[in-house]
Motif scaffolding. Sequence first.
Motif, PDB file in Angstrom:
ATOM      1  N   VAL A 119      24.840 185.008  52.042  1.00  0.00           N
ATOM      2  CA  VAL A 119      24.817 185.973  53.149  1.00  0.00           C
ATOM      3  C   VAL A 119      23.792 185.557  54.215  1.00  0.00           C
ATOM      4  CG1 VAL A 119      24.265 188.350  53.784  1.00  0.00           C
ATOM      5  CG2 VAL A 119      25.859 187.899  51.913  1.00  0.00           C
ATOM      6  N   PRO A 120      22.510 185.320  53.868  1.00  0.00           N
ATOM      7  CA  PRO A 120      21.591 184.881  54.928  1.00  0.00           C
ATOM      8  C   PRO A 120      21.881 183.479  55.434  1.00  0.00           C
ATOM      9  CG  PRO A 120      20.481 184.840  52.806  1.00  0.00           C
ATOM     10  CD  PRO A 120      21.799 185.526  52.587  1.00  0.00           C
ATOM     11  N   MET A 121      22.341 182.580  54.563  1.00  0.00           N
ATOM     12  CA  MET A 121      22.587 181.202  55.007  1.00  0.00           C
ATOM     13  C   MET A 121      23.804 181.100  55.907  1.00  0.00           C
ATOM     14  SD  MET A 121      20.128 179.220  53.962  1.00  0.00           S
ATOM     15  CE  MET A 121      19.078 180.625  54.436  1.00  0.00           C
ATOM     16  N   LYS A 122      24.763 181.978  55.719  1.00  0.00           N
ATOM     17  CA  LYS A 122      25.933 181.991  56.609  1.00  0.00           C
ATOM     18  C   LYS A 122      25.512 182.342  58.043  1.00  0.00           C
ATOM     19  CE  LYS A 122      30.604 184.025  56.793  1.00  0.00           C
ATOM     20  NZ  LYS A 122      31.336 182.747  56.977  1.00  0.00           N
ATOM     21  N   VAL A 123      24.424 183.120  58.173  1.00  0.00           N
ATOM     22  CA  VAL A 123      23.871 183.426  59.496  1.00  0.00           C
ATOM     23  C   VAL A 123      22.961 182.291  59.970  1.00  0.00           C
ATOM     24  CG1 VAL A 123      22.455 185.037  60.824  1.00  0.00           C
ATOM     25  CG2 VAL A 123      23.989 185.902  59.056  1.00  0.00           C
ATOM     26  N   ALA A 124      22.066 181.823  59.090  1.00  0.00           N
ATOM     27  CA  ALA A 124      21.074 180.826  59.487  1.00  0.00           C
ATOM     28  C   ALA A 124      21.680 179.449  59.695  1.00  0.00           C
ATOM     29  CB  ALA A 124      19.973 180.748  58.428  1.00  0.00           C
ATOM     30  N   VAL A 125      22.696 179.113  58.909  1.00  0.00           N
ATOM     31  CA  VAL A 125      23.325 177.785  58.976  1.00  0.00           C
ATOM     32  C   VAL A 125      24.837 177.991  59.072  1.00  0.00           C
ATOM     33  CG1 VAL A 125      23.408 175.485  57.927  1.00  0.00           C
ATOM     34  CG2 VAL A 125      21.465 176.988  57.437  1.00  0.00           C
ATOM     35  N   PRO A 126      25.313 178.509  60.202  1.00  0.00           N
ATOM     36  CA  PRO A 126      26.734 178.876  60.295  1.00  0.00           C
ATOM     37  C   PRO A 126      27.664 177.687  60.154  1.00  0.00           C
ATOM     38  CG  PRO A 126      25.686 179.005  62.451  1.00  0.00           C
ATOM     39  CD  PRO A 126      24.589 178.825  61.448  1.00  0.00           C
ATOM     40  N   GLY A 127      27.190 176.489  60.481  1.00  0.00           N
ATOM     41  CA  GLY A 127      28.015 175.296  60.328  1.00  0.00           C
ATOM     42  C   GLY A 127      28.081 174.786  58.908  1.00  0.00           C
ATOM     43  N   ALA A 128      27.318 175.414  57.988  1.00  0.00           N
ATOM     44  CA  ALA A 128      27.304 175.016  56.572  1.00  0.00           C
ATOM     45  C   ALA A 128      27.072 173.514  56.428  1.00  0.00           C
ATOM     46  CB  ALA A 128      28.597 175.450  55.878  1.00  0.00           C
ATOM     47  N   ASP A 129      26.175 172.975  57.254  1.00  0.00           N
ATOM     48  CA  ASP A 129      25.994 171.525  57.321  1.00  0.00           C
ATOM     49  C   ASP A 129      24.650 171.053  56.778  1.00  0.00           C
ATOM     50  OD1 ASP A 129      24.532 172.701  59.340  1.00  0.00           O
ATOM     51  OD2 ASP A 129      25.247 171.386  60.941  1.00  0.00           O
ATOM     52  N   ILE A 130      23.962 171.900  56.028  1.00  0.00           N
ATOM     53  CA  ILE A 130      22.726 171.493  55.357  1.00  0.00           C
ATOM     54  C   ILE A 130      22.941 171.664  53.859  1.00  0.00           C
ATOM     55  CG2 ILE A 130      20.241 171.856  55.106  1.00  0.00           C
ATOM     56  CD1 ILE A 130      20.165 173.082  57.858  1.00  0.00           C
ATOM     57  N   PRO A 131      22.837 170.598  53.074  1.00  0.00           N
ATOM     58  CA  PRO A 131      23.004 170.742  51.617  1.00  0.00           C
ATOM     59  C   PRO A 131      21.980 171.716  51.046  1.00  0.00           C
ATOM     60  CG  PRO A 131      23.052 168.429  52.260  1.00  0.00           C
ATOM     61  CD  PRO A 131      22.607 169.202  53.477  1.00  0.00           C
ATOM     62  N   LEU A 132      22.379 172.431  49.995  1.00  0.00           N
ATOM     63  CA  LEU A 132      21.504 173.455  49.419  1.00  0.00           C
ATOM     64  C   LEU A 132      21.528 173.383  47.896  1.00  0.00           C
ATOM     65  CD1 LEU A 132      20.906 177.059  50.543  1.00  0.00           C
ATOM     66  CD2 LEU A 132      21.650 176.685  48.172  1.00  0.00           C
ATOM     67  N   ALA A 133      20.348 173.523  47.324  1.00  0.00           N
ATOM     68  CA  ALA A 133      20.185 173.688  45.878  1.00  0.00           C
ATOM     69  C   ALA A 133      19.532 175.037  45.633  1.00  0.00           C
ATOM     70  CB  ALA A 133      19.321 172.565  45.302  1.00  0.00           C
ATOM     71  N   GLN A 134      20.008 175.732  44.595  1.00  0.00           N
ATOM     72  CA  GLN A 134      19.420 177.022  44.261  1.00  0.00           C
ATOM     73  C   GLN A 134      18.538 176.906  43.031  1.00  0.00           C
ATOM     74  OE1 GLN A 134      22.146 180.326  43.683  1.00  0.00           O
ATOM     75  NE2 GLN A 134      20.487 181.826  43.574  1.00  0.00           N
ATOM     76  N   LEU A 135      17.465 177.693  43.044  1.00  0.00           N
ATOM     77  CA  LEU A 135      16.505 177.766  41.947  1.00  0.00           C
ATOM     78  C   LEU A 135      16.454 179.206  41.475  1.00  0.00           C
ATOM     79  CD1 LEU A 135      14.071 176.126  40.530  1.00  0.00           C
ATOM     80  CD2 LEU A 135      12.632 177.304  42.199  1.00  0.00           C
ATOM     81  N   SER A 136      16.388 179.403  40.168  1.00  0.00           N
ATOM     82  CA  SER A 136      16.301 180.766  39.638  1.00  0.00           C
ATOM     83  C   SER A 136      14.858 181.261  39.621  1.00  0.00           C
ATOM     84  CB  SER A 136      16.850 180.810  38.209  1.00  0.00           C
ATOM     85  OG  SER A 136      15.896 180.327  37.273  1.00  0.00           O
ATOM     86  N   LEU A 137      14.715 182.561  39.525  1.00  0.00           N
ATOM     87  CA  LEU A 137      13.464 183.152  39.082  1.00  0.00           C
ATOM     88  C   LEU A 137      13.336 182.956  37.578  1.00  0.00           C
ATOM     89  CD1 LEU A 137      13.653 186.578  40.959  1.00  0.00           C
ATOM     90  CD2 LEU A 137      12.275 184.586  41.622  1.00  0.00           C
ATOM     91  N   ARG A 138      12.105 183.077  37.075  1.00  0.00           N
ATOM     92  CA  ARG A 138      11.922 183.137  35.637  1.00  0.00           C
ATOM     93  C   ARG A 138      11.938 184.598  35.225  1.00  0.00           C
ATOM     94  NH1 ARG A 138       7.107 180.092  32.368  1.00  0.00           N
ATOM     95  NH2 ARG A 138       6.132 182.161  32.386  1.00  0.00           N
ATOM     96  N   ALA A 139      12.633 184.910  34.149  1.00  0.00           N
ATOM     97  CA  ALA A 139      12.951 186.297  33.819  1.00  0.00           C
ATOM     98  C   ALA A 139      11.739 187.145  33.484  1.00  0.00           C
ATOM     99  CB  ALA A 139      13.955 186.344  32.661  1.00  0.00           C
TER     100      ALA A 139
END
Length: 269
Positions: free
Chosen positions: A125-145
Amino acid sequence: MTLPALFLPHGGGPCFFMDPAGGPPDPIWQPMQAYLAGLIGSLSEHPRAILLVSGHWEEHDVTVHVGDGQPLLFDYYGFPEHTYHLRWDAPGAPDIAMRAKALLDAAGFATGVERERGWDHGVFVPMKVAVPGADIPLAQLSLRADLDPATHVAIGKALAPLRDEGVLIVGSGMSFHNLRARGPQVTPYADAWDDALVAAATDPDRARREQRIVAWRELPYAEFAHPREEHLLPLMVAMGAGGEGGEGPAVCDYRDHVFGWAVSGFRFG
């Protein structure tokens, strides 16, 4: 050039995309949308990749997502049908995920690897606004529970070298996240909390800043603002990543009100 680490508000569900015709969001969300839309352009250099930690993913051990993030994970409920067909087709960044894992391993963290989970709405949701061209590779990291504040600051510190490698570290959450408390009667309490949070997170003394944020429950109305703290923990990762040594600058670069809540975004380093 060293990129900053950011903590940004990701809004509520698919809030920026409620109009099926693609029109502007409800006016309440437009300032946040404008802030997110300007983030990449505000940086000193274009990131080669993004490493993002979302308040919507928790694992027993901190975990990196090494897949391509698709299909998206529509982890919100009760919204219009078209919002379950949104797309953000950025490539994944498995090389950045594995580099993050190596840094976390070296810092003594047990670190998991995952490739099947889609990107949750704290990502797309935020990246679709910040990077509308979807042209920056992204890796996701979790929180620790365990949601331990000091641990998440330390996770951010371990990841800090990525900032010198063209990677933008982003914490995606909300500085106020009590979904049951809405309306003008909430604003005095939300403002008092946000004033205290901003003062702590932007303390010019980095060591004292860390101490104040780790002790976030001591701030006024803390547990009213966050009955559960998963949406605040990404701030701690971003703050930890935001500069080792010296007095790394920290600024609140966004503040507005939604549903009577004061909501802020931060830039570290």
